[in-house]
Design an enzyme around this catalytic site. Structure first.
Site, mmCIF file in Angstrom:
data_model
loop_
_atom_site.group_PDB
_atom_site.id
_atom_site.type_symbol
_atom_site.label_atom_id
_atom_site.label_comp_id
_atom_site.label_asym_id
_atom_site.label_seq_id
_atom_site.Cartn_x
_atom_site.Cartn_y
_atom_site.Cartn_z
ATOM 1 N N ASN A 208 41.500 -11.065 -10.922
ATOM 2 C CA ASN A 208 42.308 -10.018 -10.277
ATOM 3 C C ASN A 208 41.705 -9.685 -8.918
ATOM 4 O O ASN A 208 40.723 -10.293 -8.510
ATOM 5 C CB ASN A 208 42.425 -8.793 -11.191
ATOM 6 C CG ASN A 208 41.077 -8.196 -11.507
ATOM 7 O OD1 ASN A 208 40.374 -7.734 -10.619
ATOM 8 N ND2 ASN A 208 40.691 -8.247 -12.777
ATOM 9 N N LYS A 287 38.049 -30.260 -16.985
ATOM 10 C CA LYS A 287 39.099 -29.907 -16.023
ATOM 11 C C LYS A 287 40.452 -30.438 -16.508
ATOM 12 O O LYS A 287 40.555 -31.620 -16.873
ATOM 13 C CB LYS A 287 38.762 -30.514 -14.655
ATOM 14 C CG LYS A 287 39.774 -30.128 -13.597
ATOM 15 C CD LYS A 287 39.420 -30.748 -12.252
ATOM 16 C CE LYS A 287 40.534 -30.457 -11.259
ATOM 17 N NZ LYS A 287 40.408 -31.231 -10.048
ATOM 18 N N LYS A 335 46.514 6.900 -21.004
ATOM 19 C CA LYS A 335 45.227 6.193 -21.169
ATOM 20 C C LYS A 335 44.098 7.180 -21.433
ATOM 21 O O LYS A 335 43.196 6.921 -22.234
ATOM 22 C CB LYS A 335 44.918 5.349 -19.920
ATOM 23 C CG LYS A 335 45.833 4.146 -19.789
ATOM 24 C CD LYS A 335 45.628 3.372 -18.490
ATOM 25 C CE LYS A 335 46.648 2.240 -18.391
ATOM 26 N NZ LYS A 335 46.667 1.566 -17.103
HETATM 27 O O1 PMT Z 1 37.013 -3.021 -6.971
HETATM 28 P P1 PMT Z 1 37.850 -2.458 -5.843
HETATM 29 O O2 PMT Z 1 38.416 -3.534 -4.962
HETATM 30 O O3 PMT Z 1 37.128 -1.389 -5.082
HETATM 31 O O4 PMT Z 1 39.139 -1.764 -6.497
HETATM 32 C C1 PMT Z 1 39.011 -0.606 -7.245
HETATM 33 C C2 PMT Z 1 39.918 -0.627 -8.493
HETATM 34 C C3 PMT Z 1 41.376 -0.650 -8.062
HETATM 35 C C4 PMT Z 1 39.614 -1.847 -9.357
HETATM 36 C C5 PMT Z 1 39.588 0.694 -9.297
HETATM 37 O O5 PMT Z 1 39.872 1.791 -8.500
HETATM 38 C C6 PMT Z 1 40.394 0.770 -10.584
HETATM 39 O O6 PMT Z 1 41.509 1.249 -10.636
HETATM 40 N N1 PMT Z 1 39.785 0.273 -11.700
HETATM 41 C C7 PMT Z 1 40.429 0.171 -13.034
HETATM 42 C C8 PMT Z 1 41.190 -1.129 -13.143
HETATM 43 C C9 PMT Z 1 41.861 -1.292 -14.491
HETATM 44 O O7 PMT Z 1 41.546 -2.203 -15.202
HETATM 45 O O8 PMT Z 1 42.733 -0.338 -14.789
HETATM 46 P P2 PMT Z 1 43.630 -0.286 -16.125
HETATM 47 O O9 PMT Z 1 44.590 0.819 -15.892
HETATM 48 O O10 PMT Z 1 44.171 -1.653 -16.438
HETATM 49 O O11 PMT Z 1 42.610 0.102 -17.273
HETATM 50 C C10 PMT Z 1 42.357 1.451 -17.674
HETATM 51 C C11 PMT Z 1 40.889 1.633 -17.998
HETATM 52 O O12 PMT Z 1 40.543 0.859 -19.157
HETATM 53 C C12 PMT Z 1 39.947 1.164 -16.897
HETATM 54 O O13 PMT Z 1 38.884 2.094 -16.806
HETATM 55 C C13 PMT Z 1 39.469 -0.205 -17.365
HETATM 56 O O14 PMT Z 1 38.155 -0.465 -16.902
HETATM 57 C C14 PMT Z 1 39.505 -0.064 -18.878
HETATM 58 N N2 PMT Z 1 39.841 -1.306 -19.598
HETATM 59 C C15 PMT Z 1 40.992 -1.981 -19.342
HETATM 60 C C16 PMT Z 1 41.323 -3.117 -20.064
HETATM 61 C C17 PMT Z 1 40.452 -3.558 -21.072
HETATM 62 N N3 PMT Z 1 40.721 -4.635 -21.764
HETATM 63 N N4 PMT Z 1 39.311 -2.878 -21.323
HETATM 64 C C18 PMT Z 1 39.001 -1.768 -20.611
HETATM 65 O O15 PMT Z 1 37.954 -1.152 -20.851
#
Ligand code: PMT
Length: 397
Positions: A208, A287, A335
């Site tokens: 990502n 690959k 969330k």
């Molecule tokens: O790294 P940068 O370029 O500075 O960008 C910052 C950012 C956009 C990555 C950051 O600000 C951000 O939003 N991070 C969270 C990204 C994310 O995965 O969001 P989500 O809405 O999909 O997940 C919600 C939360 O659950 C997050 O805290 C994530 O870390 C966590 N998660 C998600 C999926 C998963 N399988 N396990 C998790 O623990």
């Protein structure tokens, strides 16, 4: 105060008051060095500051390089723990807000990534001018602290807002800012950053757009505030911050394992990593060769790490991020509850100047009682400070 303090003095009549500021700081045990702009030397002699601080005063951009390990502005920026700019003229604010580096002071400030206090002092109309106010907002958004000028008689013969606050007030503000740094001492914080990498084969992966910047800034602020920090990072090209334990991982499953290893020993987890929700069911050991057929990849669900932590948590403060593209507050709130978090930082990753890759972010913090704090666009460093201050409040309750 066992700190190295660098004072930038710009060309305002109030420069004489900064002699007392330097003297007070020195008496409190700080090491003080001074950079003066050329205009500042019209108001106070460099010799005065030199006598007070017992250090040579820097004015010229291209002075004697022999005494410095690197070029002068880098050496001074590395040396100092804290920078004070007093008095700060409208011209200085304008240049710094726009990243102009045309003298030693403005160049040094560009190379400085620790705390800065700026004390503007000027004629009231100049201070209230929308240009000056916009420049101050820009600096505030970057996490630079501004000490508002006092009101009273001004050197230009008028009266109003624009006076440099008294030296005792400036020193008290410095003391306050430097003591804030210790609000996390004795605490251990785990921060995640970057994007996970889900292998398709030894060459390709699903990833990502996370750069790691948001999480790295949070980790840096936590270190500056006195915490012991573990930073677990997925893919990122950034240089790891100093003075913390840095763990590099690739896949979400690897990130989960690393987090679980530390979870019992930490006071708080801040998950800013962009974790992939799916991974390839069976990554190829070799690959994958191109053929004439289409290729279908089967994806299986990754563990939701944060949700798992929400189930396991005892006293830990759990903070999540929500990267959304629509219905930001609604989805983030869901969330927050599902993952049993103390608060969640929601960002609209499609907004300009927010989300992935950029150095700024636009975020809202959503609390369990429904309170929402919405912030304007600010640097990720400044947002990191807002997050860490709130984590510290929760931990120190
Ligand atoms: O790294 P940068 O370029 O500075 O960008 C910052 C950012 C956009 C990555 C950051 O600000 C951000 O939003 N991070 C969270 C990204 C994310 O995965 O969001 P989500 O809405 O999909 O997940 C919600 C939360 O659950 C997050 O805290 C994530 O870390 C966590 N998660 C998600 C999926 C998963 N399988 N396990 C998790 O623990």
């Amino acid at each position: 105060m066992q700190k190295n303090i660098l004072i930038g003095v710009t060309g305002g009549i109030a420069a004489y008051k900064v002699v007392e500021v330097a003297s007070r700081l020195k008496k409190s045990g700080a090491n003080v060095k001074i950079i003066m702009t050329k205009h500042a030397t019209e108001f106070v002699s460099p010799r005065t500051f030199q006598e007070i601080t017992n250090n040579a005063v820097s004015v010229e951009m291209f002075g004697d390089a022999a005494n410095f390990i690197h070029v002068e502005h880098i050496s001074l920026a590395d040396w100092a723990d804290f920078m004070l700019i007093a008095p700060a003229t409208a011209n200085f604010l304008a240049k710094t807000a726009h990243g102009i580096a045309d003298d030693l002071l403005t160049t040094t400030i560009l190379a400085f990534d620790k705390k800065i206090l700026v004390c503007p002092s000027m004629n009231t109309k100049m201070f209230e001018n929308p240009a000056t106010q916009a420049n101050l907002s820009t600096l505030k958004a970057r996490g630079i602290k501004i000490l508002e000028p006092a009101s009273g008689n001004l050197a230009c013969g008028t009266s109003g807002k624009g006076r440099l606050p008294e030296p005792t007030e400036i020193c008290a503000e410095i003391e306050k800012i430097l003591s804030e740094e210790k609000i996390l001492s004795g605490k251990k914080i785990l921060v995640t950053a970057g994007g996970t990498v889900e292998a398709i084969d030894p060459v390709r992966y699903i990833g990502n757009r996370s750069s790691g910047r948001m999480g790295f800034e949070i980790a840096k602020v936590a270190v500056n505030f006195g915490a012991e920090v573990v930073l677990i990072s997925g893919k990122s090209e950034l240089e790891p911050p100093k003075n913390l334990e840095f763990i590099k991982v690739e896949a979400a499953t690897e990130m989960r394992e690393a987090i679980l290893k530390h979870f019992d020993s930490v006071d708080s987890v801040i998950m800013s990593a962009a974790v992939a929700d799916y991974r390839i069911k069976t990554p190829s050991a070799q690959k994958i060769k191109k053929s004439d057929e289409n290729l279908t990849l089967e994806l299986v669900k990754n563990p939701d790490i944060l949700k798992e932590l929400g189930g396991l948590k005892k006293n830990q403060i759990l903070i999540g991020f929500a990267a959304e593209t629509q219905n930001i507050l609604e989805y983030a709130n869901k969330k927050l509850v599902e993952k049993n978090l103390n608060f969640i930082v929601a960002n609209d990753v499609t907004a300009e100047g927010a989300g992935f890759g950029v150095s700024t972010n636009i975020a809202s913090i959503i609390w369990r009682n429904g309170r929402v704090e919405s912030f304007e666009k600010m640097s990720k460093a400044a947002l990191a400070e807002k997050i860490i201050e709130r984590v510290a409040n929760l931990l120190n309750r």
